[in-house]
Each structure stands twice: as structure tokens, then as C-alpha cells.
Design a protein around this motif. Sequence first.
Motif, PDB file in Angstrom:
ATOM      1  N   LEU B 335       0.815  -1.231   0.000  1.00  0.00           N
ATOM      2  CA  LEU B 335       0.000   0.000   0.000  1.00  0.00           C
ATOM      3  C   LEU B 335       0.833   1.258   0.000  1.00  0.00           C
ATOM      4  CD1 LEU B 335      -0.368   1.868   2.752  1.00  0.00           C
ATOM      5  CD2 LEU B 335      -1.787   0.015   3.491  1.00  0.00           C
ATOM      6  N   LEU B 339      -1.677   2.523  -3.098  1.00  0.00           N
ATOM      7  CA  LEU B 339      -2.755   2.668  -2.114  1.00  0.00           C
ATOM      8  C   LEU B 339      -4.093   2.203  -2.678  1.00  0.00           C
ATOM      9  CD1 LEU B 339      -3.280   3.838   0.761  1.00  0.00           C
ATOM     10  CD2 LEU B 339      -3.863   5.989  -0.350  1.00  0.00           C
ATOM     11  N   ASN B 344      -7.648   1.354  -0.170  1.00  0.00           N
ATOM     12  CA  ASN B 344      -7.721   2.465   0.780  1.00  0.00           C
ATOM     13  C   ASN B 344      -7.764   3.823   0.118  1.00  0.00           C
ATOM     14  OD1 ASN B 344      -7.563   1.358   3.614  1.00  0.00           O
ATOM     15  ND2 ASN B 344      -5.954   0.221   2.568  1.00  0.00           N
ATOM     16  N   VAL B 378       0.132  -9.835   0.366  1.00  0.00           N
ATOM     17  CA  VAL B 378       0.263  -8.745   1.341  1.00  0.00           C
ATOM     18  C   VAL B 378       1.618  -8.090   1.155  1.00  0.00           C
ATOM     19  CG1 VAL B 378      -1.244  -9.901   3.001  1.00  0.00           C
ATOM     20  CG2 VAL B 378       1.236 -10.221   3.159  1.00  0.00           C
ATOM     21  N   GLY B 379       1.725  -6.837   1.593  1.00  0.00           N
ATOM     22  CA  GLY B 379       2.981  -6.126   1.523  1.00  0.00           C
ATOM     23  C   GLY B 379       3.797  -6.305   2.785  1.00  0.00           C
ATOM     24  N   PRO B 380       4.915  -5.571   2.893  1.00  0.00           N
ATOM     25  CA  PRO B 380       5.830  -5.757   4.015  1.00  0.00           C
ATOM     26  C   PRO B 380       5.490  -4.910   5.236  1.00  0.00           C
ATOM     27  CG  PRO B 380       6.799  -4.241   2.441  1.00  0.00           C
ATOM     28  CD  PRO B 380       5.460  -4.650   1.880  1.00  0.00           C
ATOM     29  N   LEU B 381       4.409  -4.140   5.173  1.00  0.00           N
ATOM     30  CA  LEU B 381       4.137  -3.206   6.262  1.00  0.00           C
ATOM     31  C   LEU B 381       3.460  -3.901   7.435  1.00  0.00           C
ATOM     32  CD1 LEU B 381       2.809  -0.110   4.272  1.00  0.00           C
ATOM     33  CD2 LEU B 381       5.152  -0.880   4.615  1.00  0.00           C
ATOM     34  N   CYS B 382       3.699  -3.366   8.613  1.00  0.00           N
ATOM     35  CA  CYS B 382       3.082  -3.911   9.826  1.00  0.00           C
ATOM     36  C   CYS B 382       1.663  -3.371   9.980  1.00  0.00           C
ATOM     37  CB  CYS B 382       3.912  -3.531  11.045  1.00  0.00           C
ATOM     38  SG  CYS B 382       5.194  -4.709  11.424  1.00  0.00           S
ATOM     39  N   THR B 383       0.821  -3.576   9.003  1.00  0.00           N
ATOM     40  CA  THR B 383      -0.582  -3.172   9.136  1.00  0.00           C
ATOM     41  C   THR B 383      -1.445  -4.088   8.286  1.00  0.00           C
ATOM     42  OG1 THR B 383      -2.229  -1.504   8.523  1.00  0.00           O
ATOM     43  CG2 THR B 383      -0.100  -1.350   7.424  1.00  0.00           C
ATOM     44  N   PRO B 384      -2.580  -4.494   8.822  1.00  0.00           N
ATOM     45  CA  PRO B 384      -3.473  -5.370   8.049  1.00  0.00           C
ATOM     46  C   PRO B 384      -4.082  -4.677   6.835  1.00  0.00           C
ATOM     47  CG  PRO B 384      -4.453  -4.786  10.180  1.00  0.00           C
ATOM     48  CD  PRO B 384      -3.069  -4.233  10.181  1.00  0.00           C
ATOM     49  N   LEU B 385      -3.918  -3.341   6.730  1.00  0.00           N
ATOM     50  CA  LEU B 385      -4.392  -2.645   5.531  1.00  0.00           C
ATOM     51  C   LEU B 385      -3.536  -2.962   4.318  1.00  0.00           C
ATOM     52  CD1 LEU B 385      -4.951   0.942   7.030  1.00  0.00           C
ATOM     53  CD2 LEU B 385      -6.666  -0.847   6.697  1.00  0.00           C
ATOM     54  N   ASP B 386      -2.347  -3.516   4.553  1.00  0.00           N
ATOM     55  CA  ASP B 386      -1.386  -3.703   3.465  1.00  0.00           C
ATOM     56  C   ASP B 386      -1.672  -4.991   2.712  1.00  0.00           C
ATOM     57  OD1 ASP B 386       0.690  -3.214   1.795  1.00  0.00           O
ATOM     58  OD2 ASP B 386       2.266  -3.732   3.213  1.00  0.00           O
TER      59      ASP B 386
END
Lengths: 431, 431
Positions: B335, B339, B344, B378-386
Amino acid sequence: MSSSATDSPISPPAPSRPAPVHAPMTQFGRVEGDLLVGQQPLRRLAARVGQTPFYAYDRDLLRARVAQLRQTLPPEIKLHYAMKANPMPALVGLMAGLVDGIDVASAGELKVALDAGADPAEISFAGPGKRDIELNQAVAAGVLVNVESARELPVLAAASARLGLPARVAVRVNPDFELKGSGMKMGGGPKQFGVDAEEVPALLQEIGRLGLAFEGFHLFAGSQNLRAESICEAQQKSYELALRLAAHAPSPVKFLNLGGGFGIPYFPGEAALDLGPIAANLATLVQRAAQDLPSASLVIELGRYFVGEAGVYVTRVVDRKVSRGQVYLVTDGGLNHHLSASGNFGQVIRKNYPVTIVADRAVAAGAESASLELASVVGPLCTPLDLLADRMQLPPAEIGDLVVVFQSGAYGASASPAGFLSQPMFVEVLV
Amino acid sequence: MSSSATDSPISPPAPSRPAPVHAPMTQFGRVEGDLLVGQQPLRRLAARVGQTPFYAYDRDLLRARVAQLRQTLPPEIKLHYAMKANPMPALVGLMAGLVDGIDVASAGELKVALDAGADPAEISFAGPGKRDIELNQAVAAGVLVNVESARELPVLAAASARLGLPARVAVRVNPDFELKGSGMKMGGGPKQFGVDAEEVPALLQEIGRLGLAFEGFHLFAGSQNLRAESICEAQQKSYELALRLAAHAPSPVKFLNLGGGFGIPYFPGEAALDLGPIAANLATLVQRAAQDLPSASLVIELGRYFVGEAGVYVTRVVDRKVSRGQVYLVTDGGLNHHLSASGNFGQVIRKNYPVTIVADRAVAAGAESASLELASVVGPLCTPLDLLADRMQLPPAEIGDLVVVFQSGAYGASASPAGFLSQPMFVEVLV
């Protein structure tokens, strides 16, 4: 919208329930209609910064928040700052001197934390997609890696051998429960985060076999939670899960990160988190840990809760338009700088952040009006998504006045598409 | 999810309706399991770029899209590129040579358009919050300003006097109707965009009084529409509104921008827009305009429709995890770079973009499998939005393989929070 009650002649009138309001933003002082940020009137601060839009983060509020947590929580609890919430280098530098450790989520954040003078011994690195080079960088830096996948282990072992340095590891566990009432669930069920709890014993065995330096566990059930009892329940379950898993560990647990999840009030009807029950719960866990895991430090990892309420986003009114009876304040900043406040970052239903107006003009003594008007605040972008306040009661604003978006210290500047429509960049200041 | 039918012993079985699927992404050729982007196999292109993630935009597809519109629409219709959709300088340079004009939404975009060699005579500048300096820049550049507020007029007049140059203006009208079935409504009711239709006559009088160089009207009712009949209706209503307003103009209308709104299929069940009815409708309007507004060029302004389908976002699988039975492909992008694909950016209900896998490894001849597996990207970010793909049927992927997100040429790179979590930056290539 709610026209059904008035349409029907039979329905009794709906009970008049007052509309929910924003929690009062009392963290910033006020003087003569101005707001004090970093002990400076915002009008003056805007002149000092020399441009709008800008973000301003208040040092005193950051210090006060850490002090409040130190005073409320048991002294044994270590506080870590999750810098993903706000990676501004000067702010990370300040926080590094206040908290017990920094949690980073990428090699990019690791660099900022190290530049800020954070002690590598107290830095931990989590993230579901760590690249091989990032794992290598972490070993070279001597920081703790929160392992999220069996894949990371051989990469860490190889880096350790190559560099002649220990690979410090904790296991990030995907628990078998989730944080109830959380803004974002990050544990329970299938997840990309961490290692499923039931797979952890095998992973621990492999960590021992590879000779990695095992230090403990990281559990993180969710974020932005305003219900103390949910946070207590998650911490207790996390503790108990860690205790069960510790039985399989190759060496004593030295580090137990119980996660965070402490929320701040953003939207109408939300109230500040009550730390009291959390403090009591943590005191119990500290006592239990002294018996169960005598070598372990208990860590709470917070991002938003440390910095969110200390920050404001400030933009200036470029135009004031009335379209078919509705007032629009068009500002020089918007979703390109503050995606969350526009409602486009993880919100299902858009709600307004707390917003106010600071007049950037000479106001004749006594001429200040207590009256409010219904206005929408929009940014300069050619998209209806660019909305900072949707029909809010605000002090009347003129062109040149400042629009202040509160609760903007976390997931604001760094979480926004700053290049969108090639608008001028914001500035960030720590004051 | 849909368990109610099976829970009740009385309900008849639900009729078996096949789940909606993505429109086939046939714009890119395929050879031996690879995808051709810019006539190059994607594996090779990834090696040439030297890193993932990257965006790639296909020159031939950009050219073909413009040619298709030229062939389908009446030759009198001028085509403008709204560069907010993709402001990559090289791409804007290519587009400037293909279309009849460029629409910019900020002074930053104006610079890119001028650098790209676009003729200032054919550049127009719209935006609800133009700062004074931007209006001054527009007059100095000699471009057409789409006026969105009475406030802009004295600023333009002053700039014109100061610079000794005409201030070329069109009026952006907030119509008294909206584009039905539009992804984003940008006209009708109260809006921050343009001047309410009923206020335009007074504004035109003021334009005449100030001696600004009036050129015409800009109407824009909405965007991302896949229903030809809605677009036809909006164009017709826009034309008729402009005709009514032209009676109040200080000079003949030379420029009539009927907006855009042409959508592309993103989500399961969506199909490409049928240009046929739009072409027929525009032919009628061209004929009418020859009588009604003999000096006027009719302009269609498109962003996404020109560039959206020509672009892919390419990221690489860093990890393959199975959590409680669910496959996760963890990639090096997400994201922070795209995005919109994460759901999002203006989506109320998250839906998957079309996504596929290109194996970046030697695949033994005949070993290619036609089988698919259910996986989340999923991406590498620490958020489930990713989340780039939520439980999609995808070719099985291994670590190192490429994940391709289609329909990524518009509102991708520039509309994303690239700095979020300090991950490495993407690269953009025009091929």
C-alpha cells in the motif's frame, strides 16, 4: 437520512439524544483565541515556519505522555516507541531519550533510530516481509529481530556466520485470539503477521539448532483500542501464551513484548483510554513474571499513544466559497498531507477528526465571536475525497485563517501521498 | 458468509450464480508464462530495472488508446490529458505529443507539462484551491485558467496588469445535475468544485468588466463511469448548460470542456466502457455546436482512461507463508506504493484489482501448471491494511516470483504514501 421517523405519522418522536461530540482537545493551551503549540501562539509559529501546511509536534506533550505512563504503570514495565507512528528524525531523537527502546519496521526506520542515538541493544525490528539485506543489516547493527517466519532463520544464521556476530531473535507470535474492539486486528485466525502460535515450538527448536541468540517473544493483538478491559484481556492472554511457549524455548526468556493497542480518541463520542485497569493488570503480570520468567523484562510497545495527541496539522484557508448554501473552506493542504483525516486510511465510514480555526488576523478586542457556523473544510485537490471536515460546527473563518487538525501526531505526515497532484510539500517541526 | 441458506432446512437452495470475475487483461501479450510489457518479457524487464517494486507503463498501449479514441470519436473532438492521473515526466512527454492539450491541477503539474514541451496555448489549469502565486504563474505561462471561484478574478486581473499579459480564463461550472453511476461525483448539489451554475452569469459579467480573456467553459460531472448512457446524458446536459450560460458571456465561446468520466474495469464483474454510444452522442453535439457555438472547440478531458490500463505495478515475493491453512504471499511492495490497489483510496468496500503471478525462475518445459491456488498477497508493512489481493485464485508462487497488479497506470505511484514505514522507493519506467 433519518427521515423515516418524520415520514410516518404513527411513529412516536425519536428520543432527543444529543449528537456525539469530540473529546475536548485540552492538551494545547489557549490564549486570546489562539492555540499554544510548543508554548508558542500558533499564529507566531506559522510565521516562524514560513509556510503552510505544516505539522507541529509539541515536545512538552511528548514528555508529559511518557511521564504519565511511567507514573501510572508499574516501574518494571519497559516502554518502547514504535516509530512507524511518526518517524520524523528529530522526534525519534527526543523519544529515544525518553523511552526504553525503539521498535522499527524496516531498515529505513533502523537507520533513523540509529542516527537518533538509540541503543542498538534496545532496538527491535518487526515486519512480515523483511528482505534478506534488511536481516543482514539488523545483525550487523546488533538489534533484536522479531522473527515472523521460518524463512528468516537461515538468513539470520548465514548473516551471523558471515559477520561473526550473534543474531538476536525474538519470535513474533500470531496468537490464537484477537484484541476485541480493536481498530485494527493483527492477531487471531490466519494472518500475515508472526508465526502461528501452534507452529512456534518447532520454530524455537530450529532457533536452538541454528544457535541463534534467543531472547523472547513479541505478541501484538491489535491497535487503536479505547477499551481498557479488552487491552487487559489481550495482555493477559498474551502473557499466558508466552508462558506456554517459553517451555519450548532454547534459553530463558529475557524479553516479552506484550504489544500495545492503546488508542486515542479521534471521533465524536470517543473518550480517552482509562489507564487505571491496565496498570493494575500489568502489576499482576509483573508479579507473576517475577516467578514464572525471572529473567524477563515486560515491554509495552506504543506508537500512536505516545505521539498522536501531541501533533497538529496546520493548513491555511485559500478560499471561502458558499455553494448552494453550504460553506466550503478551501485550504492549501488536504489528503495529500493527511490521508487519515480525510477518511481514506482504514476507515470504513468517514468521520471527522477534531478540527478548529485559528484566525491569522488582527481581531478587534471584544470582537471575537462565540458563534459557530456549519462549514466543510476541503483541500486543493481535484477530488471529492479531499475533505478534512465534513459539515462541522466551526468558528467562522476567512481567507488567510489557519485550520488546525488535532490528533495528527501519528500516521499523518508519513502515511500520506505527499506527491499527489504535485502540490507543495508540508514541513514538520518539533517545538 | 452466505451460510443462511444452508442453515435453514426450509429455504430452497440458492440459484448457483457464478461469482463475478475480472475482465480479462488481454492488453499485454503473453509468451511462455511471461507477460509482455513494452514488448519485453517481464522477467527481463525486472532485471533491466534492477529492483522491485516498480511501475511500468507501456508506450504502445498509450499510443493505441489515443488512436482508438481518435478513430472512434468525431474528428472535431479535442482530447486533453488530465495529468493528475499519472504525472511521470516521461509519460507526460509522450502524451503531450499525442493529445491536443494537457490539463494540470497545480503549479507543480504545470511545470512538468511545460518541461514536457506541451504548448501553453493548449494547457488548462483547474483546481478548487489555487494559491495566488499559482494564478500568477499561470498568467505568466500563458495557459488557460479554469476559474473555480470569484476570488480568482481580481488576482488574475492584477497578475495580468503586472505582467502585461492577457489572463486567459474559462469558467468551471458546478452543474445542477450529477453524473449518474459515477465512481466519484464532482458536480450537482453543493460542491467545492467550480462555480454554481446559477452564479455563473454574474461571474461572466465580472470577467468582462475586468477585461480578462474569456475563452469558455469547463464542466466535469464525475469520474470512473462505466455506463455509456450516463456519460452521454452528462455530456448532453453539460452542453445545454454551457449553451444557456454562453448567452451571458462577454465574448464567443472558443473552448468547451465537457469533462471526462470514462471508466476502466477494475473489479470483478466490471466490463470495458462501450465507446459507440458516446461517439454517436458527441457527433450530435459537434453538429449542434457548429450552429450554436461556431467558434468553439469541444474538448474531452481524460486521465485514467488514457493511462490506467497501460500500467502494471510489479513487486516480488519475499516470503510465502501458510497461516492456519491460508496462503500468504508477502511481497516487497504494497500500500505504500499502490494505495488504490490496497482498497484504501475512495473505496467503501475493498475489492481486488486484477492480479497475476509471473514466475521469475526457470520453469522446466511442460512443467507449467494450469492449476490455481487460493492466496492472499500482502505487503511488508506492519498493518493489516497492506493487502494487494485478498484470497484470490492465483498461479502458485514461490519466493522470488513477480506479482503483477494490472490497471495500475493511473492514480497509483503518485497517489500513494511512498514514505510510509520508510520502505525503499519504487521506480517508474516507460517502456
